[in-house]
Scaffold this motif. Structure first.
Motif, PDB file in Angstrom:
ATOM      1  N   ASP A 274       0.815  -1.209   0.000  1.00 10.29           N
ATOM      2  CA  ASP A 274       0.000   0.000   0.000  1.00 10.29           C
ATOM      3  C   ASP A 274       0.852   1.264   0.000  1.00 10.29           C
ATOM      4  O   ASP A 274       0.514   2.258  -0.653  1.00 10.29           O
ATOM      5  N   LEU A 275       1.943   1.209   0.716  1.00  5.54           N
ATOM      6  CA  LEU A 275       2.837   2.367   0.724  1.00  5.54           C
ATOM      7  C   LEU A 275       3.397   2.610  -0.681  1.00  5.54           C
ATOM      8  O   LEU A 275       3.450   3.740  -1.170  1.00  5.54           O
ATOM      9  N   LYS A 276       3.760   1.523  -1.329  1.00  8.44           N
ATOM     10  CA  LYS A 276       4.240   1.634  -2.713  1.00  8.44           C
ATOM     11  C   LYS A 276       3.173   2.247  -3.604  1.00  8.44           C
ATOM     12  O   LYS A 276       3.463   3.100  -4.451  1.00  8.44           O
ATOM     13  N   ALA A 277       1.952   1.808  -3.424  1.00 11.27           N
ATOM     14  CA  ALA A 277       0.854   2.308  -4.258  1.00 11.27           C
ATOM     15  C   ALA A 277       0.669   3.807  -4.069  1.00 11.27           C
ATOM     16  O   ALA A 277       0.448   4.546  -5.031  1.00 11.27           O
ATOM     17  N   ILE A 278       0.771   4.243  -2.815  1.00  8.95           N
ATOM     18  CA  ILE A 278       0.616   5.675  -2.521  1.00  8.95           C
ATOM     19  C   ILE A 278       1.717   6.485  -3.194  1.00  8.95           C
ATOM     20  O   ILE A 278       1.460   7.526  -3.809  1.00  8.95           O
ATOM     21  N   ILE A 279       2.929   6.016  -3.069  1.00  9.11           N
ATOM     22  CA  ILE A 279       4.050   6.753  -3.658  1.00  9.11           C
ATOM     23  C   ILE A 279       3.970   6.748  -5.180  1.00  9.11           C
ATOM     24  O   ILE A 279       4.204   7.773  -5.835  1.00  9.11           O
ATOM     25  N   ARG A 280       3.601   5.607  -5.745  1.00  8.90           N
ATOM     26  CA  ARG A 280       3.418   5.573  -7.205  1.00  8.90           C
ATOM     27  C   ARG A 280       2.347   6.552  -7.628  1.00  8.90           C
ATOM     28  O   ARG A 280       2.483   7.262  -8.626  1.00  8.90           O
ATOM     29  N   PHE A 281       1.289   6.597  -6.845  1.00  9.22           N
ATOM     30  CA  PHE A 281       0.227   7.559  -7.144  1.00  9.22           C
ATOM     31  C   PHE A 281       0.765   8.988  -7.100  1.00  9.22           C
ATOM     32  O   PHE A 281       0.491   9.806  -7.994  1.00  9.22           O
ATOM     33  N   PHE A 282       1.489   9.282  -6.055  1.00  7.88           N
ATOM     34  CA  PHE A 282       2.077  10.614  -5.907  1.00  7.88           C
ATOM     35  C   PHE A 282       2.885  10.990  -7.148  1.00  7.88           C
ATOM     36  O   PHE A 282       2.724  12.077  -7.717  1.00  7.88           O
TER      37      PHE A 282
END
Lengths: 194, 194
Positions: free
Chosen positions: B86-94
DNA sequence: GTCTATATTTGGATAGAC
DNA sequence: GTCTATCCAAATATAGAC
Protein backbone atom coordinates in the motif's frame (compact mmCIF):
# COMPACT_ATOMS: atom_id res chain seq x y z
CA UNK A 1 52.32 41.00 -23.16
CA UNK A 2 49.30 41.15 -20.91
CA UNK A 3 46.05 42.24 -22.38
CA UNK A 4 44.96 44.68 -19.75
CA UNK A 5 41.87 45.48 -21.75
CA UNK A 6 40.69 41.88 -21.67
CA UNK A 7 41.58 41.49 -18.04
CA UNK A 8 39.54 44.50 -17.11
CA UNK A 9 36.66 43.24 -19.16
CA UNK A 10 36.53 39.81 -17.59
CA UNK A 11 36.91 41.42 -14.21
CA UNK A 12 33.82 43.52 -14.87
CA UNK A 13 31.94 40.47 -16.10
CA UNK A 14 32.79 38.85 -12.80
CA UNK A 15 31.40 41.82 -10.94
CA UNK A 16 28.20 41.68 -12.91
CA UNK A 17 27.84 37.99 -12.24
CA UNK A 18 28.36 38.52 -8.54
CA UNK A 19 25.73 41.25 -8.53
CA UNK A 20 23.36 39.04 -10.51
CA UNK A 21 23.65 36.29 -7.93
CA UNK A 22 22.96 38.74 -5.15
CA UNK A 23 19.84 40.01 -6.86
CA UNK A 24 18.70 36.48 -7.70
CA UNK A 25 19.18 35.52 -4.10
CA UNK A 26 17.14 38.43 -2.85
CA UNK A 27 14.34 38.45 -5.44
CA UNK A 28 14.27 34.86 -6.57
CA UNK A 29 15.83 33.71 -9.80
CA UNK A 30 12.71 34.60 -11.75
CA UNK A 31 12.51 37.98 -10.07
CA UNK A 32 15.98 39.03 -11.13
CA UNK A 33 15.89 42.11 -13.35
CA UNK A 34 18.61 43.82 -15.32
CA UNK A 35 17.71 47.03 -13.57
CA UNK A 36 18.40 45.41 -10.22
CA UNK A 37 21.68 43.94 -11.39
CA UNK A 38 22.78 47.22 -12.93
CA UNK A 39 22.02 49.15 -9.80
CA UNK A 40 23.92 46.68 -7.65
CA UNK A 41 26.98 46.96 -9.86
CA UNK A 42 26.73 50.73 -10.25
CA UNK A 43 25.74 50.89 -13.89
CA UNK A 44 22.75 51.80 -15.96
CA UNK A 45 20.86 48.78 -17.33
CA UNK A 46 21.86 49.28 -20.98
CA UNK A 47 25.53 49.14 -20.05
CA UNK A 48 25.16 45.49 -19.19
CA UNK A 49 24.65 44.73 -22.85
CA UNK A 50 28.31 45.43 -23.49
CA UNK A 51 29.01 42.29 -21.50
CA UNK A 52 26.00 40.03 -21.95
CA UNK A 53 23.92 40.07 -25.09
CA UNK A 54 20.66 39.34 -23.33
CA UNK A 55 19.16 38.44 -20.02
CA UNK A 56 19.18 34.79 -21.00
CA UNK A 57 22.87 35.05 -21.85
CA UNK A 58 23.39 36.30 -18.31
CA UNK A 59 21.38 33.39 -16.92
CA UNK A 60 23.51 31.09 -18.97
CA UNK A 61 26.76 32.55 -17.70
CA UNK A 62 25.43 32.25 -14.16
CA UNK A 63 24.54 28.65 -14.76
CA UNK A 64 27.95 27.76 -16.10
CA UNK A 65 29.70 29.68 -13.35
CA UNK A 66 27.53 27.97 -10.76
CA UNK A 67 28.48 24.52 -11.89
CA UNK A 68 32.15 25.48 -12.14
CA UNK A 69 32.02 26.76 -8.59
CA UNK A 70 30.35 23.54 -7.59
CA UNK A 71 33.14 21.49 -9.10
CA UNK A 72 35.84 23.72 -7.64
CA UNK A 73 34.35 23.60 -4.16
CA UNK A 74 33.74 19.91 -4.45
CA UNK A 75 37.43 19.29 -5.03
CA UNK A 76 38.09 20.95 -1.69
CA UNK A 77 36.04 18.39 0.20
CA UNK A 78 38.55 16.30 2.05
CA UNK A 79 38.33 12.59 1.37
CA UNK A 80 39.26 9.95 3.92
CA UNK A 81 39.46 6.97 1.61
CA UNK A 82 36.68 5.26 3.50
CA UNK A 83 33.93 4.81 0.90
CA UNK A 84 30.80 5.40 2.96
CA UNK A 85 32.30 8.30 4.88
CA UNK A 86 33.37 9.98 1.67
CA UNK A 87 30.02 9.47 0.03
CA UNK A 88 28.37 11.10 3.01
CA UNK A 89 30.77 14.00 2.79
CA UNK A 90 29.95 14.53 -0.88
CA UNK A 91 26.21 14.52 -0.27
CA UNK A 92 26.54 16.83 2.70
CA UNK A 93 28.57 19.14 0.52
CA UNK A 94 25.91 19.01 -2.18
CA UNK A 95 23.22 19.95 0.30
CA UNK A 96 25.27 22.73 1.85
CA UNK A 97 26.19 24.15 -1.51
CA UNK A 98 22.62 24.38 -2.69
CA UNK A 99 20.56 25.06 0.43
CA UNK A 100 22.96 27.86 1.24
CA UNK A 101 21.77 29.60 -1.89
CA UNK A 102 18.30 28.65 -3.07
CA UNK A 103 18.54 30.74 -6.23
CA UNK A 104 21.53 28.68 -7.23
CA UNK A 105 19.56 25.51 -6.70
CA UNK A 106 16.68 26.80 -8.76
CA UNK A 107 18.84 27.89 -11.67
CA UNK A 108 21.15 24.88 -11.72
CA UNK A 109 18.79 22.07 -10.83
CA UNK A 110 15.41 23.19 -12.07
CA UNK A 111 13.69 25.01 -14.96
CA UNK A 112 12.50 28.12 -13.16
CA UNK A 113 12.58 30.59 -16.05
CA UNK A 114 10.00 30.01 -18.77
CA UNK A 115 11.78 29.80 -22.09
CA UNK A 116 15.30 29.60 -20.74
CA UNK A 117 17.39 26.51 -21.21
CA UNK A 118 21.10 26.37 -20.49
CA UNK A 119 23.41 26.30 -23.48
CA UNK A 120 25.42 23.23 -24.35
CA UNK A 121 28.53 24.77 -22.82
CA UNK A 122 26.77 25.28 -19.52
CA UNK A 123 25.12 21.89 -19.70
CA UNK A 124 28.49 20.25 -20.26
CA UNK A 125 29.73 21.40 -16.87
CA UNK A 126 26.61 20.02 -15.23
CA UNK A 127 27.23 16.69 -16.89
CA UNK A 128 30.76 16.79 -15.57
CA UNK A 129 29.41 17.18 -12.05
CA UNK A 130 27.13 14.20 -12.50
CA UNK A 131 30.02 12.18 -13.88
CA UNK A 132 32.02 12.99 -10.76
CA UNK A 133 29.24 11.57 -8.63
CA UNK A 134 29.12 8.48 -10.80
CA UNK A 135 32.85 8.02 -10.28
CA UNK A 136 32.41 8.45 -6.56
CA UNK A 137 29.78 5.75 -6.56
CA UNK A 138 32.04 3.46 -8.56
CA UNK A 139 34.68 3.97 -5.89
CA UNK A 140 32.38 2.50 -3.30
CA UNK A 141 31.58 -0.39 -5.59
CA UNK A 142 28.25 0.77 -6.95
CA UNK A 143 27.95 0.69 -10.72
CA UNK A 144 24.23 0.47 -11.36
CA UNK A 145 23.00 3.51 -13.33
CA UNK A 146 19.67 3.21 -11.54
CA UNK A 147 21.49 3.61 -8.24
CA UNK A 148 23.00 6.85 -9.46
CA UNK A 149 19.56 8.13 -10.44
CA UNK A 150 18.19 7.12 -7.07
CA UNK A 151 20.96 8.98 -5.31
CA UNK A 152 20.44 12.15 -7.32
CA UNK A 153 16.73 11.97 -6.55
CA UNK A 154 17.47 11.55 -2.87
CA UNK A 155 19.93 14.43 -2.82
CA UNK A 156 17.83 16.89 -4.78
CA UNK A 157 14.77 15.84 -2.83
CA UNK A 158 16.41 16.69 0.46
CA UNK A 159 17.66 19.99 -0.90
CA UNK A 160 14.33 20.86 -2.43
CA UNK A 161 12.33 20.11 0.69
CA UNK A 162 14.80 22.00 2.82
CA UNK A 163 14.63 25.07 0.61
CA UNK A 164 10.88 24.98 0.04
CA UNK A 165 9.64 24.09 3.50
CA UNK A 166 12.27 25.03 6.03
CA UNK A 167 14.46 27.74 4.51
CA UNK A 168 17.43 28.51 6.68
CA UNK A 169 16.79 25.50 8.90
CA UNK A 170 18.14 21.96 8.88
CA UNK A 171 15.01 19.82 9.12
CA UNK A 172 15.96 17.91 5.95
CA UNK A 173 19.68 18.50 5.62
CA UNK A 174 20.26 16.84 8.96
CA UNK A 175 18.87 13.64 7.48
CA UNK A 176 21.68 13.53 4.93
CA UNK A 177 23.90 10.98 6.65
CA UNK A 178 20.99 8.73 7.46
CA UNK A 179 19.81 8.94 3.85
CA UNK A 180 23.21 7.91 2.55
CA UNK A 181 23.37 5.03 5.00
CA UNK A 182 19.98 3.90 3.85
CA UNK A 183 21.05 4.17 0.24
CA UNK A 184 24.35 2.41 0.80
CA UNK A 185 22.79 -0.41 2.76
CA UNK A 186 20.24 -0.91 0.04
CA UNK A 187 22.83 -1.03 -2.72
CA UNK A 188 25.26 -3.31 -0.94
CA UNK A 189 22.77 -5.62 0.76
CA UNK A 190 19.87 -6.00 -1.61
CA UNK A 191 16.92 -7.94 -0.25
CA UNK A 192 16.04 -9.43 -3.58
CA UNK A 193 17.60 -12.79 -4.43
CA UNK A 194 19.51 -13.01 -1.22
CA UNK B 1 -34.76 26.74 -3.77
CA UNK B 2 -31.67 26.40 -5.90
CA UNK B 3 -29.51 29.41 -6.43
CA UNK B 4 -29.01 29.18 -10.16
CA UNK B 5 -26.98 32.38 -10.09
CA UNK B 6 -24.47 30.94 -7.68
CA UNK B 7 -24.32 27.67 -9.53
CA UNK B 8 -23.56 29.41 -12.77
CA UNK B 9 -20.92 31.45 -11.10
CA UNK B 10 -19.06 28.55 -9.56
CA UNK B 11 -19.33 26.74 -12.85
CA UNK B 12 -17.61 29.60 -14.61
CA UNK B 13 -14.94 29.69 -11.94
CA UNK B 14 -14.35 26.03 -12.65
CA UNK B 15 -13.96 26.79 -16.34
CA UNK B 16 -11.46 29.51 -15.62
CA UNK B 17 -9.48 27.23 -13.36
CA UNK B 18 -9.41 24.55 -16.01
CA UNK B 19 -8.20 27.06 -18.57
CA UNK B 20 -5.60 28.35 -16.15
CA UNK B 21 -4.19 24.87 -15.68
CA UNK B 22 -4.01 24.39 -19.42
CA UNK B 23 -2.12 27.62 -19.89
CA UNK B 24 0.16 26.87 -16.96
CA UNK B 25 0.89 23.47 -18.43
CA UNK B 26 1.72 24.94 -21.81
CA UNK B 27 3.70 28.01 -20.74
CA UNK B 28 5.01 27.01 -17.36
CA UNK B 29 3.43 28.17 -14.14
CA UNK B 30 5.43 31.37 -14.18
CA UNK B 31 4.57 31.99 -17.81
CA UNK B 32 0.85 31.90 -17.22
CA UNK B 33 -0.79 35.21 -18.13
CA UNK B 34 -4.33 36.44 -17.59
CA UNK B 35 -4.50 37.19 -21.27
CA UNK B 36 -3.76 33.56 -22.08
CA UNK B 37 -6.29 32.30 -19.56
CA UNK B 38 -8.95 34.70 -20.80
CA UNK B 39 -8.44 33.71 -24.41
CA UNK B 40 -8.64 30.03 -23.56
CA UNK B 41 -11.93 30.55 -21.73
CA UNK B 42 -13.35 32.94 -24.34
CA UNK B 43 -13.29 36.11 -22.31
CA UNK B 44 -11.46 39.38 -22.27
CA UNK B 45 -8.81 39.61 -19.54
CA UNK B 46 -10.65 42.16 -17.37
CA UNK B 47 -13.66 39.85 -17.12
CA UNK B 48 -11.62 37.45 -15.04
CA UNK B 49 -11.61 39.98 -12.25
CA UNK B 50 -15.28 39.29 -11.63
CA UNK B 51 -14.18 35.88 -10.42
CA UNK B 52 -10.68 36.30 -9.07
CA UNK B 53 -9.47 39.52 -7.52
CA UNK B 54 -5.93 39.18 -8.76
CA UNK B 55 -3.54 36.86 -10.50
CA UNK B 56 -2.25 35.67 -7.15
CA UNK B 57 -5.82 34.90 -6.07
CA UNK B 58 -6.07 32.71 -9.14
CA UNK B 59 -2.82 30.99 -8.26
CA UNK B 60 -4.19 30.43 -4.81
CA UNK B 61 -7.41 28.90 -6.07
CA UNK B 62 -5.38 26.64 -8.36
CA UNK B 63 -3.23 25.59 -5.46
CA UNK B 64 -6.16 24.72 -3.26
CA UNK B 65 -7.96 22.95 -6.07
CA UNK B 66 -4.80 21.02 -6.89
CA UNK B 67 -4.45 19.67 -3.38
CA UNK B 68 -8.15 18.85 -3.20
CA UNK B 69 -7.84 16.91 -6.44
CA UNK B 70 -4.82 15.19 -4.98
CA UNK B 71 -6.76 14.09 -1.93
CA UNK B 72 -9.79 13.04 -3.97
CA UNK B 73 -7.71 10.98 -6.38
CA UNK B 74 -5.71 9.54 -3.53
CA UNK B 75 -8.84 8.13 -1.98
CA UNK B 76 -9.42 6.20 -5.18
CA UNK B 77 -6.15 4.33 -4.87
CA UNK B 78 -7.12 0.81 -3.94
CA UNK B 79 -5.54 -0.49 -0.77
CA UNK B 80 -4.73 -4.13 -0.18
CA UNK B 81 -4.15 -4.01 3.54
CA UNK B 82 -0.59 -5.16 3.08
CA UNK B 83 1.49 -2.30 4.50
CA UNK B 84 4.43 -2.24 2.12
CA UNK B 85 2.30 -2.85 -0.96
CA UNK B 86 0.00 0.00 0.00
CA UNK B 87 2.84 2.37 0.72
CA UNK B 88 4.24 1.63 -2.71
CA UNK B 89 0.85 2.31 -4.26
CA UNK B 90 0.62 5.67 -2.52
CA UNK B 91 4.05 6.75 -3.66
CA UNK B 92 3.42 5.57 -7.20
CA UNK B 93 0.23 7.56 -7.14
CA UNK B 94 2.08 10.61 -5.91
CA UNK B 95 4.58 10.36 -8.73
CA UNK B 96 1.93 9.79 -11.37
CA UNK B 97 -0.16 12.66 -10.13
CA UNK B 98 2.66 15.14 -10.30
CA UNK B 99 4.85 14.01 -13.19
CA UNK B 100 1.73 13.88 -15.30
CA UNK B 101 1.43 17.62 -14.88
CA UNK B 102 4.68 19.45 -14.13
CA UNK B 103 2.96 22.80 -13.65
CA UNK B 104 0.94 21.23 -10.87
CA UNK B 105 4.10 20.00 -9.23
CA UNK B 106 5.71 23.40 -9.47
CA UNK B 107 2.77 25.24 -8.00
CA UNK B 108 1.94 22.75 -5.26
CA UNK B 109 5.38 21.61 -4.19
CA UNK B 110 7.66 24.53 -4.94
CA UNK B 111 7.88 28.32 -4.80
CA UNK B 112 8.02 29.09 -8.50
CA UNK B 113 6.34 32.51 -8.50
CA UNK B 114 8.32 35.30 -6.86
CA UNK B 115 6.15 36.90 -4.22
CA UNK B 116 3.39 34.35 -4.24
CA UNK B 117 2.69 32.23 -1.21
CA UNK B 118 -0.41 30.09 -0.80
CA UNK B 119 -3.04 31.34 1.59
CA UNK B 120 -3.75 29.58 4.85
CA UNK B 121 -6.83 27.93 3.35
CA UNK B 122 -4.81 26.48 0.53
CA UNK B 123 -1.99 25.56 2.84
CA UNK B 124 -4.41 23.72 5.10
CA UNK B 125 -5.29 21.27 2.35
CA UNK B 126 -1.62 20.64 1.70
CA UNK B 127 -1.15 19.89 5.37
CA UNK B 128 -4.04 17.48 5.19
CA UNK B 129 -2.29 15.62 2.39
CA UNK B 130 0.86 15.38 4.44
CA UNK B 131 -1.14 14.17 7.42
CA UNK B 132 -2.59 11.41 5.27
CA UNK B 133 0.89 10.25 4.42
CA UNK B 134 1.83 10.35 8.09
CA UNK B 135 -1.17 8.15 8.89
CA UNK B 136 -0.19 5.76 6.13
CA UNK B 137 3.26 5.49 7.62
CA UNK B 138 1.79 4.88 11.04
CA UNK B 139 -0.21 2.03 9.55
CA UNK B 140 2.99 0.30 8.54
CA UNK B 141 4.41 0.87 11.98
CA UNK B 142 6.59 3.87 11.28
CA UNK B 143 6.12 6.78 13.65
CA UNK B 144 9.38 8.69 13.44
CA UNK B 145 8.80 12.24 12.13
CA UNK B 146 12.23 12.14 10.53
CA UNK B 147 11.14 9.11 8.57
CA UNK B 148 8.20 11.05 7.20
CA UNK B 149 10.51 13.86 6.13
CA UNK B 150 12.84 11.39 4.51
CA UNK B 151 9.98 9.87 2.57
CA UNK B 152 8.71 13.22 1.34
CA UNK B 153 12.23 14.09 0.23
CA UNK B 154 12.50 10.80 -1.60
CA UNK B 155 9.14 11.24 -3.30
CA UNK B 156 9.58 14.83 -4.35
CA UNK B 157 13.14 14.10 -5.42
CA UNK B 158 11.99 11.37 -7.78
CA UNK B 159 9.23 13.59 -9.14
CA UNK B 160 11.53 16.54 -9.52
CA UNK B 161 14.25 14.66 -11.34
CA UNK B 162 11.71 13.01 -13.57
CA UNK B 163 10.14 16.30 -14.53
CA UNK B 164 13.37 18.24 -14.89
CA UNK B 165 15.55 15.71 -16.65
CA UNK B 166 13.35 13.20 -18.40
CA UNK B 167 9.98 14.82 -19.01
CA UNK B 168 7.46 12.37 -20.34
CA UNK B 169 9.72 9.42 -19.61
CA UNK B 170 10.01 7.05 -16.66
CA UNK B 171 13.70 7.07 -15.84
CA UNK B 172 13.03 8.07 -12.25
CA UNK B 173 9.42 7.10 -11.69
CA UNK B 174 10.27 3.49 -12.43
CA UNK B 175 12.53 3.54 -9.39
CA UNK B 176 9.56 4.22 -7.11
CA UNK B 177 9.01 0.70 -5.82
CA UNK B 178 12.69 0.15 -5.24
CA UNK B 179 12.89 3.45 -3.38
CA UNK B 180 10.05 2.48 -1.09
CA UNK B 181 11.61 -0.90 -0.42
CA UNK B 182 14.85 0.80 0.45
CA UNK B 183 13.05 3.22 2.74
CA UNK B 184 10.98 0.53 4.38
CA UNK B 185 13.92 -1.76 4.96
CA UNK B 186 15.83 1.08 6.51
CA UNK B 187 13.02 2.02 8.87
CA UNK B 188 12.20 -1.49 9.99
CA UNK B 189 15.72 -2.88 10.15
CA UNK B 190 17.93 -0.06 11.31
CA UNK B 191 21.63 -0.82 11.37
CA UNK B 192 22.29 1.32 14.38
CA UNK B 193 22.16 -0.40 17.75
CA UNK B 194 21.25 -3.75 16.34
C1' DG C 1 32.55 51.62 -22.40
C1' DT C 2 29.07 54.12 -20.38
C1' DC C 3 25.63 57.17 -20.55
C1' DT C 4 20.76 59.30 -21.70
C1' DA C 5 16.85 58.83 -24.15
C1' DT C 6 13.68 56.08 -25.98
C1' DA C 7 11.41 52.28 -28.35
C1' DT C 8 8.74 48.26 -27.69
C1' DT C 9 6.32 45.03 -25.48
C1' DT C 10 3.81 43.12 -22.11
C1' DG C 11 1.05 42.22 -18.33
C1' DG C 12 -1.69 43.30 -14.36
C1' DA C 13 -5.35 46.13 -13.03
C1' DT C 14 -9.20 49.87 -13.07
C1' DA C 15 -13.20 52.76 -14.95
C1' DG C 16 -17.23 53.02 -16.88
C1' DA C 17 -20.60 51.90 -20.69
C1' DC C 18 -23.95 48.43 -21.90
C1' DG D 1 -21.33 39.93 -16.01
C1' DT D 2 -18.91 41.22 -19.90
C1' DC D 3 -17.12 44.41 -22.76
C1' DT D 4 -14.01 48.43 -24.58
C1' DA D 5 -10.86 51.65 -23.48
C1' DT D 6 -7.30 52.93 -20.85
C1' DC D 7 -3.86 53.31 -17.30
C1' DC D 8 0.19 52.23 -15.08
C1' DA D 9 4.26 49.99 -14.20
C1' DA D 10 7.93 47.29 -15.32
C1' DA D 11 11.28 45.17 -18.05
C1' DT D 12 14.03 44.02 -22.13
C1' DA D 13 16.35 46.00 -25.63
C1' DT D 14 18.21 49.53 -29.11
C1' DA D 15 20.13 54.10 -30.88
C1' DG D 16 23.21 57.37 -30.67
C1' DA D 17 25.86 61.02 -28.07
C1' DC D 18 30.04 61.56 -25.36
Amino acid sequence: MRDRQAERRSETMGEILRAAWQVAEAEGIGGMTLKGVARKVGMQPPSLYSYFGSKFALYDAMSEQGWRQFMAARRQVSMTGEPLTDLKAIIRFFLDFFTQNPARYQLLCQRPVPGFEPSTASYAVAVEALEALRAQLADVGIFDPGALDLLTALSTGLADQQISNDPGGDRWTRLADEAVEMFYAHQTHPRKGE
